[in-house]
Structures are given as structure tokens and as C-alpha cells.
Design an enzyme around this catalytic site. Sequence first.
Site, PDB file in Angstrom:
ATOM      1  N   HIS A  63      -5.040  -3.346  -3.007  1.00  0.00           N
ATOM      2  CA  HIS A  63      -4.668  -2.345  -4.022  1.00  0.00           C
ATOM      3  C   HIS A  63      -4.497  -2.955  -5.415  1.00  0.00           C
ATOM      4  O   HIS A  63      -4.010  -2.288  -6.326  1.00  0.00           O
ATOM      5  CB  HIS A  63      -3.391  -1.611  -3.598  1.00  0.00           C
ATOM      6  CG  HIS A  63      -3.598  -0.825  -2.349  1.00  0.00           C
ATOM      7  ND1 HIS A  63      -4.107   0.460  -2.355  1.00  0.00           N
ATOM      8  CD2 HIS A  63      -3.435  -1.160  -1.042  1.00  0.00           C
ATOM      9  CE1 HIS A  63      -4.220   0.888  -1.108  1.00  0.00           C
ATOM     10  NE2 HIS A  63      -3.818  -0.076  -0.299  1.00  0.00           N
ATOM     11  N   SER A 122       0.792  -1.228   0.000  1.00  0.00           N
ATOM     12  CA  SER A 122       0.000   0.000   0.000  1.00  0.00           C
ATOM     13  C   SER A 122       0.827   1.282   0.000  1.00  0.00           C
ATOM     14  O   SER A 122       0.401   2.283  -0.554  1.00  0.00           O
ATOM     15  CB  SER A 122      -0.953   0.003   1.190  1.00  0.00           C
ATOM     16  OG  SER A 122      -0.229  -0.137   2.394  1.00  0.00           O
ATOM     17  N   LYS A 158     -11.677   0.631  -2.171  1.00  0.00           N
ATOM     18  CA  LYS A 158     -10.673   1.358  -2.950  1.00  0.00           C
ATOM     19  C   LYS A 158     -11.137   1.407  -4.412  1.00  0.00           C
ATOM     20  O   LYS A 158     -12.035   2.172  -4.715  1.00  0.00           O
ATOM     21  CB  LYS A 158      -9.310   0.727  -2.726  1.00  0.00           C
ATOM     22  CG  LYS A 158      -8.958   0.760  -1.225  1.00  0.00           C
ATOM     23  CD  LYS A 158      -7.581   0.306  -0.918  1.00  0.00           C
ATOM     24  CE  LYS A 158      -7.348   0.050   0.565  1.00  0.00           C
ATOM     25  NZ  LYS A 158      -7.444   1.208   1.430  1.00  0.00           N
TER      26      LYS A 158
HETATM   27  C1  LIG Z   1      -3.310  -3.363   2.088  1.00  0.00           C
HETATM   28  C2  LIG Z   1      -4.553  -2.966   2.814  1.00  0.00           C
HETATM   29  N1  LIG Z   1      -5.283  -3.912   3.418  1.00  0.00           N
HETATM   30  C3  LIG Z   1      -6.408  -3.595   4.073  1.00  0.00           C
HETATM   31  C4  LIG Z   1      -6.863  -2.306   4.161  1.00  0.00           C
HETATM   32  C5  LIG Z   1      -8.102  -2.004   4.929  1.00  0.00           C
HETATM   33  O1  LIG Z   1      -9.179  -1.864   4.085  1.00  0.00           O
HETATM   34  P1  LIG Z   1     -10.412  -0.919   4.499  1.00  0.00           P
HETATM   35  O2  LIG Z   1      -9.994   0.467   4.196  1.00  0.00           O
HETATM   36  O3  LIG Z   1     -11.536  -1.413   3.672  1.00  0.00           O
HETATM   37  O4  LIG Z   1     -10.633  -1.141   5.963  1.00  0.00           O
HETATM   38  C6  LIG Z   1      -6.129  -1.290   3.515  1.00  0.00           C
HETATM   39  C7  LIG Z   1      -6.557   0.128   3.493  1.00  0.00           C
HETATM   40  O5  LIG Z   1      -6.923   0.811   4.297  1.00  0.00           O
HETATM   41  C8  LIG Z   1      -4.940  -1.625   2.854  1.00  0.00           C
HETATM   42  O6  LIG Z   1      -4.197  -0.681   2.270  1.00  0.00           O
END
Ligand SMILES: Cc1ncc(COP(=O)(O)O)c(C=O)c1O
Length: 391
Positions: free
Chosen positions: A209, A181, A240
Site C-alpha cells: 500500500h 492495509s 493496487k
Molecule cells: C499488505 C498486503 N500484502 C499483500 C497483498 C496481496 O496482494 P495481491 O492482491 O496482489 O495478491 C495485499 C492485498 O491484497 C495486501 O494488502
Amino acid sequence: MEDLFAEDLKGLRARSLDRHLREITVAQGPEVEIGGRRLVNFSSNDYLGLANDRRLRKAATSAIDEFGVGAGASRLITGNLSPHLSLERALAKWKRTKASLCFSSGYAAALGTIPALVGKDDVILLDKLCHASLIDGAKLSGAVLRVFPHNHVGKLESHLEWANREHPGERVLIITESVFSMDGDRAPLRELIELKKRFGALVLLDEAHAVGVIGPNGRGLAAAENVSEEVDVQMGTLSKALGASGGYICGARTLIEWLINRARSFIYSTAPPPAIAAAALAAIDFLASPEGEERRLLLWKRIRLMQQLLPAAGLKGEGVAARSAIFPWIVGDEQATLDLASALQSDGFLVPAIRYPTVAKGAARLRITVTAAHEEAQIEALCETIKRRGR
Ligand SMILES: Cc1ncc(COP(=O)(O)O)c(C=O)c1O
């Protein structure tokens, strides 16, 4: 209470690590408004520009008309509404897995799923740059946790040998991300799959992502690398590229049934709003359509333009072809990164500074993201400004 944290906050400020909320007064899009000023937004994860798409809005408002706003209870009590099930059927079909389960966020998916998969006698092998939700889920599970250096297949192999030797017969779970990320690079998925097969381990792959961005119809990295069948637990988020909200797990039917019985963030939480599930379903329908694939290809055109125009010297992985919509512009010093972000904001661009603990100390950066909704001219203008403001 006022005083209790005042010193702690002072300490954060002294290290340029304090954080503040900014109020955005319009819908998500390539341009947003803060304090009455329009800014071009280069930090959103709305990679396909779906967060304010008319199809998603229409699906959500129709679902509100039919099902109301709140789900009223957890899925296992009386909150399991038709939009939740339609979404899960569509997700499983799109990802070509037997079943899927949705959570109220990607964070909740990680927090509920990992402790349901492994417990105190088991082993988790986690990439060093994994997202906080995966780290927190791993810690919560109570399993023995070993972190391997980022994308280091050799170290992972020696951890697997160690796990087989020291924890024979116990479950070993490898956790990694398709696209990291804060760095935008990809996991060496095929090599990881080779290892997991050789050592009889399980793999949880967070495609947060990658979905919507990589692979045929945006099905993610596992699909792009043709290894979906080998990934035991495919995790992702609807928040996202899919433009809605919520997290999901795709996999075998028994896995999903187990999670329904054991994932605490699923069991002990009110079901997501039905309108959000309906919007996410509309996003999946769009992605699976030729128009959706066209939008994804447009995103890659924008990604290539950004790569061509951003001065290579500041980019992590300089010279390597862009692997995602995320461009980490490494500054290093926390205050210098804040200053650059604020200079860009005065030039009309929103690219907030990313600092510790999201990234390592001294590795502060601008995390620039590009979306299919950006105009070429907006990307050109940002790159010009970065060159001028430079380091
Ligand atoms: C790699 C990754 N996994 C999980 C999440 C969590 O997802 P959410 O924003 O839907 O809680 C995010 C982002 O916030 C992320 O970048």
C-alpha cells in the site's frame, strides 16, 4: 454437500460475519455500477486511478496482439516471455535494486518467498497486523514464529534478544508492512532497520500500500526513508496503485536467483499473462515520469482533503496526520458496521464493511480509501453523509 456447510454458514450469519460477492458491471474507477446503480467507490486500492488508464490498456492490448493471452507454461519451462523480463528490469531500475522477480499475485509472492528464505530452525518475527499473505507464508515456512504487538519496537527488540539467545546462528527474519492495509498507519522503518542491523537479522518489507503512494516517484517507504539498501527483501504488488495485477520481490541478484530455484508459487504456477506484465510495465513507466509524480501529488491533495473533512472522532489515530490513502473508520460492532455500509450505499457510496477475521473481533470498520481519481466534490459529499449518518 448442500447440508455440510449449512450450519457453519448459519453460524457466520448469526455473528454478522457472512460474506457475499457483489457484481460490478463496469471498469474500475471512482464510480462503479452495481445492479444498474452508479456508486462512488471509496474502497478501491487503485490509488492512482490506473486500473482503467488508456496507457495500461494500450500496453495490454498490444501485448495480446504480439504474445496472445495465456503464457502457456511456468516461467522455468516455456512461459518466460519478453514482457515478463522487461517488467522485471523496469521494476529493479525503478526500485534501484539489483534484480526483481514477479509472481502472479502479491499473495503468491509472500507464499513463495517466505518459505524460501527461512525453514524450521529459523525464526520469524512478525508484526501483529501483518496481512494474511505474510502470516500464511510465515506459517508455511515452518520457522519458529513470534508475533510482536503492532509497531512495538521495544517488544521486537526483546524478541530479537530471545532469538539470538535461544536460536544462535539461525536466520532471523523480521516481517512487516510499510503501510498497514486495514489501519493505514506506517511501520517505524528507521527504528526497525537499526534493530535489524544491531542483531544481524533480515527484513522483509511489504510495500503493497506504499508503492505509487509514498516516496519519490512512488518508490515506497524504504525509498522515502532512505533505507532501501538495508531492506533485504522488498515485496510489493502490481495490483493496487499500479493498476494491474501480480506481486514482486526486489533485492539482490542472489536473492532473486534463489527464489527462482526455491519459491514454489513461482516454480509450480503458470507465468502471469504477458499482457498483465506489459500493463504493469506501462504503470511503472508512468510513475517514473513527471506526469506520474504529478498524479501522486494529486493523490496527496485528495488525502489531505479527506482528512480535513472526515469527522476526526471516528478515525483510528485521531488527530494524527494521514500517513496513507487508507482511512479506517472504526465502528466496532459487526452488525452496526454492516448497517452503516448499507446506509452509505443507499446514499450512493460504496464502502463495504471490514470484519473479522480481516480485523480483530469487535474492531469492524469502514475502510475508506481515497484515490487521485476522486473529485473534490465526491469526497465532500461522502464526508457530509458520514457526518449525517454518524454514530
Ligand atoms: C499488505 C498486503 N500484502 C499483500 C497483498 C496481496 O496482494 P495481491 O492482491 O496482489 O495478491 C495485499 C492485498 O491484497 C495486501 O494488502
